[in-house]
Motif scaffolding. Structure first.
Motif, short mmCIF file in Angstrom:
data_model
loop_
_atom_site.label_atom_id
_atom_site.label_comp_id
_atom_site.label_asym_id
_atom_site.label_seq_id
_atom_site.Cartn_x
_atom_site.Cartn_y
_atom_site.Cartn_z
N VAL A 91 9.22 1.16 3.97
CA VAL A 91 8.43 2.23 3.36
C VAL A 91 7.36 1.62 2.46
N ARG A 92 7.73 0.63 1.67
CA ARG A 92 6.76 0.00 0.78
C ARG A 92 5.65 -0.69 1.59
N GLU A 93 6.03 -1.24 2.73
CA GLU A 93 5.02 -1.85 3.59
C GLU A 93 4.06 -0.79 4.12
N CYS A 94 4.59 0.33 4.59
CA CYS A 94 3.74 1.44 5.05
C CYS A 94 2.85 1.96 3.92
N ALA A 95 3.35 1.90 2.70
CA ALA A 95 2.61 2.42 1.56
C ALA A 95 1.30 1.69 1.36
N CYS A 96 1.24 0.43 1.76
CA CYS A 96 0.03 -0.36 1.51
C CYS A 96 -1.20 0.27 2.17
N ALA A 97 -1.06 0.71 3.41
CA ALA A 97 -2.19 1.36 4.08
C ALA A 97 -2.57 2.66 3.39
N VAL A 98 -1.58 3.38 2.90
CA VAL A 98 -1.84 4.62 2.17
C VAL A 98 -2.65 4.33 0.91
N LEU A 99 -2.26 3.30 0.20
CA LEU A 99 -2.91 2.97 -1.06
C LEU A 99 -4.34 2.49 -0.86
N VAL A 100 -4.63 1.91 0.30
CA VAL A 100 -6.01 1.57 0.61
C VAL A 100 -6.83 2.84 0.74
N GLY A 101 -6.29 3.81 1.48
CA GLY A 101 -6.99 5.08 1.63
C GLY A 101 -7.21 5.80 0.32
N TRP A 102 -6.33 5.57 -0.62
CA TRP A 102 -6.45 6.20 -1.93
C TRP A 102 -7.19 5.31 -2.94
N SER A 103 -7.68 4.17 -2.48
CA SER A 103 -8.41 3.23 -3.33
C SER A 103 -7.64 2.93 -4.61
N ASP A 104 -6.43 2.43 -4.43
CA ASP A 104 -5.54 2.16 -5.56
C ASP A 104 -5.26 0.65 -5.65
N PRO A 105 -6.19 -0.13 -6.19
CA PRO A 105 -5.94 -1.58 -6.27
C PRO A 105 -4.81 -1.93 -7.23
N GLY A 106 -4.61 -1.12 -8.27
CA GLY A 106 -3.58 -1.43 -9.25
C GLY A 106 -2.19 -1.51 -8.65
N THR A 107 -1.82 -0.50 -7.85
CA THR A 107 -0.49 -0.50 -7.25
C THR A 107 -0.38 -1.59 -6.18
N LEU A 108 -1.44 -1.79 -5.42
CA LEU A 108 -1.41 -2.85 -4.42
C LEU A 108 -1.25 -4.23 -5.06
N LEU A 109 -1.90 -4.43 -6.20
CA LEU A 109 -1.75 -5.71 -6.89
C LEU A 109 -0.31 -5.91 -7.34
N LYS A 110 0.33 -4.84 -7.78
CA LYS A 110 1.74 -4.95 -8.17
C LYS A 110 2.60 -5.29 -6.96
N LEU A 111 2.27 -4.74 -5.79
CA LEU A 111 3.06 -5.00 -4.60
C LEU A 111 2.89 -6.42 -4.07
N THR A 112 1.86 -7.13 -4.52
CA THR A 112 1.75 -8.53 -4.10
C THR A 112 2.83 -9.39 -4.75
N ALA A 113 3.57 -8.81 -5.70
CA ALA A 113 4.70 -9.51 -6.32
C ALA A 113 6.03 -8.87 -5.92
N ASP A 114 6.03 -8.08 -4.86
CA ASP A 114 7.24 -7.40 -4.40
C ASP A 114 8.31 -8.41 -3.99
N PRO A 115 9.59 -8.06 -4.13
CA PRO A 115 10.65 -8.98 -3.68
C PRO A 115 10.58 -9.31 -2.18
N SER A 116 10.06 -8.38 -1.38
CA SER A 116 10.01 -8.57 0.07
C SER A 116 8.73 -9.29 0.48
N PHE A 117 8.89 -10.36 1.27
CA PHE A 117 7.72 -11.09 1.75
C PHE A 117 6.81 -10.21 2.59
N THR A 118 7.38 -9.38 3.46
CA THR A 118 6.55 -8.55 4.33
C THR A 118 5.73 -7.54 3.53
N VAL A 119 6.28 -7.06 2.44
CA VAL A 119 5.53 -6.14 1.58
C VAL A 119 4.41 -6.89 0.86
#
Length: 489
Positions: free
Chosen positions: A324-352
């Motif tokens: 779900v978190r991986e799918c969220a990345c595409a959603v966050l692009v559409g919503w122009s949300d760099p802040g949350t995407l930047l946080k996800l670059t430190a996610d525990p999951s490599f694929t996320v």
């Protein structure tokens, strides 16, 4: 609903696998079924089973195999702790999950012909070890006295395709062991050379059915590459390529008439779901993961107002399922949300983390993204490194990016970084910088010819002519021959 993806089965299977009173065969069958589910909820209990010395060794080993196949959340510190446990099964488990950060532990085992875990260490080198210093370990293993070791080396080499492995792979393809030969032939499909094309053509007559099948499949793939390159080249390049393929012309077919393309399947229209409906999907743990992710990707996320977006962002980014978190990345692009995407670059999951870094390249220029991508790049490998570098270049000031890209192309041992840097310089139209890298054409390949190919392509596209070294024309590699023919004509 396909049984292999039915997540409602997970806890039942975990209970069966962990039942000390159940026959070992039933427990093993349950673990086999869990392997197909790839349910993140199984990682923790199965890992606990691996660590439990009271569980029978075959069950612990099989549980480890299941986890290693898809787990991507363990940390380097944890893997090092497991390796230091002294328990052979736990140590094997740690090896299976190790990455580039544990090279100091893994490589000595992979290079030690007397180590009982050598095979596992070699298999763990499939991803994250694409640097020239590691290739000799795998290539040397092609001559190992144990055919199983040779086979795992041949399979692992598929991912990095080092030029220096071709000789050993051809020898393995002719081995008396049909299993080893078939593995080597499969890896050779990624070696587009005239010598390999001829060799696998001959192996189509092997006495073993498995080798014949593998050789036929590899031959068809390679032949299609050769034919496509020769038949679709421009008039000037085609003349040079026809001459280059002359030694294997008898294996190629003449051009065939173009066939009408298959009509494209029309995309499904986006689904307009209420915020409550999406919340219900995200709050239902027992569901088929393929259906769930397909639904999430079909939703028209643009219909939600700012309040709904904020609430859904919180649910998506904090969801316990990494899918779900991986799918969220595409959603966050559409919503122009760099802040949350930047946080996800430190996610525990490599694929996320990887998905987040890829998604950030699509956002408007932001200095914060450039800084994060550059820091991420320091330890990234493979496609994750490729995406991090492209994201950095998309958000960094051009003069800074050009200087750093040139330095990376010259000095970084990760081949993916070198050729990505060159292609990115091309996108920045940095002709002088690319021309300054032309001396790299005189160097032998670190692993593959990708850096030389990238340089020829970008020098040609930018009209920055240099004289390629003469030895390149003697190299037996279709991709390089195509780039050289296009550049010189």
């Amino acid at each position: 609903m396909a049984a292999e993806h039915d997540r409602t089965r997970t806890f039942d299977l975990l209970a069966r696998a962990g039942d000390a009173n159940a026959p070992a065969s039933e427990r093993a069958d349950a673990l086999q079924a869990l392997a197909a589910l790839e349910d993140y909820r199984a990682i923790e209990p199965l890992t606990a089973m691996v660590l439990d010395t009271q569980v029978p060794e075959p069950i612990r080993t099989r549980a480890s195999d299941v986890v290693v196949a898809y787990e991507d959340v363990s940390t380097p510190a944890l893997r090092r702790t497991w390796w230091g446990s002294g328990d052979p099964i736990v140590m094997r488990h740690a090896l299976g999950l190790m990455g580039r950060t544990e090279a100091d532990l893994l490589i000595p085992v992979a290079a030690d012909d007397s180590h009982p875990l050598q095979r596992d260490a070699l298999a763990a080198m499939s991803f994250g070890f694409g640097e020239p210093e590691f290739m000799p370990v795998l290539i040397r293993a092609l001559d190992h006295r144990d055919r199983d070791i040779r086979a795992v080396a041949a399979e692992t080499l598929l991912w990095d395709e080092p030029v220096a492995a071709e000789e050993g792979l051809l020898a393995a393809a002719r081995d008396r062991s049909a299993e080893l030969a078939a593995v080597a032939v499969n890896t050779l499909r990624y070696y587009p050379t005239r010598r390999v094309l001829r060799a696998v053509a001959e192996l189509r007559d092997s006495d073993d059915a498995g080798v014949r099948a593998a050789a036929l499949e590899t031959f068809e793939d390679l032949r299609a590459q050769f034919e496509s390159s020769v038949h679709t080249a421009g008039a000037k390049e085609a003349a040079a390529l026809h001459e280059w393929v002359r030694p294997v012309t008898d294996l190629l077919r003449p051009p065939r008439p173009d066939h009408a393309p298959h009509p494209a399947t029309p995309p499904q229209p986006p689904a307009e779901l209420s915020e409550q409906a999406v919340t219900a999907i995200l709050g239902t743990p027992d569901q088929d993961w393929l259906e769930m992710t397909a639904t999430l990707r079909r939703i028209d996320w643009g219909v939600y107002d700012s309040g709904a977006r904020a609430r859904l962002t919180e649910r998506l980014a904090a969801h316990p399922d990494p899918l779900v978190r991986e799918c969220a990345c595409a959603v966050l692009v559409g919503w122009s949300d760099p802040g949350t995407l930047l946080k996800l670059t430190a996610d525990p999951s490599f694929t996320v983390r990887k998905a987040a870094m890829y998604s950030l390249v699509l956002l408007p220029v932001d200095a914060r993204i450039a800084t994060t991508a550059w820091e991420y790049l320091a330890t990234a490998t493979g496609t994750a490194a490729h995406e991090a570098l492209r994201t950095y270049a998309a958000h960094a000031p051009a003069p800074e990016a050009i200087d750093r890209l040139v330095e990376l192309a010259r000095t970084d041992p990760r081949e993916v970084i070198g050729h990505t840097a060159i292609h990115t310089l091309g996108e920045l139209e940095a002709a002088d910088a690319i021309r300054a890298l032309a001396p790299l054409l005189h160097e032998q390949p670190g692993i593959t010819w990708s850096t030389h190919i990238a340089l020829l392509n970008e020098l040609g596209d930018l009209g920055a002519p240099v004289k390629p070294p003469a030895y390149l024309a003697t190299v037996d590699n279709l991709d390089l021959a195509c780039s050289l023919a296009e550049y010189q004509n």
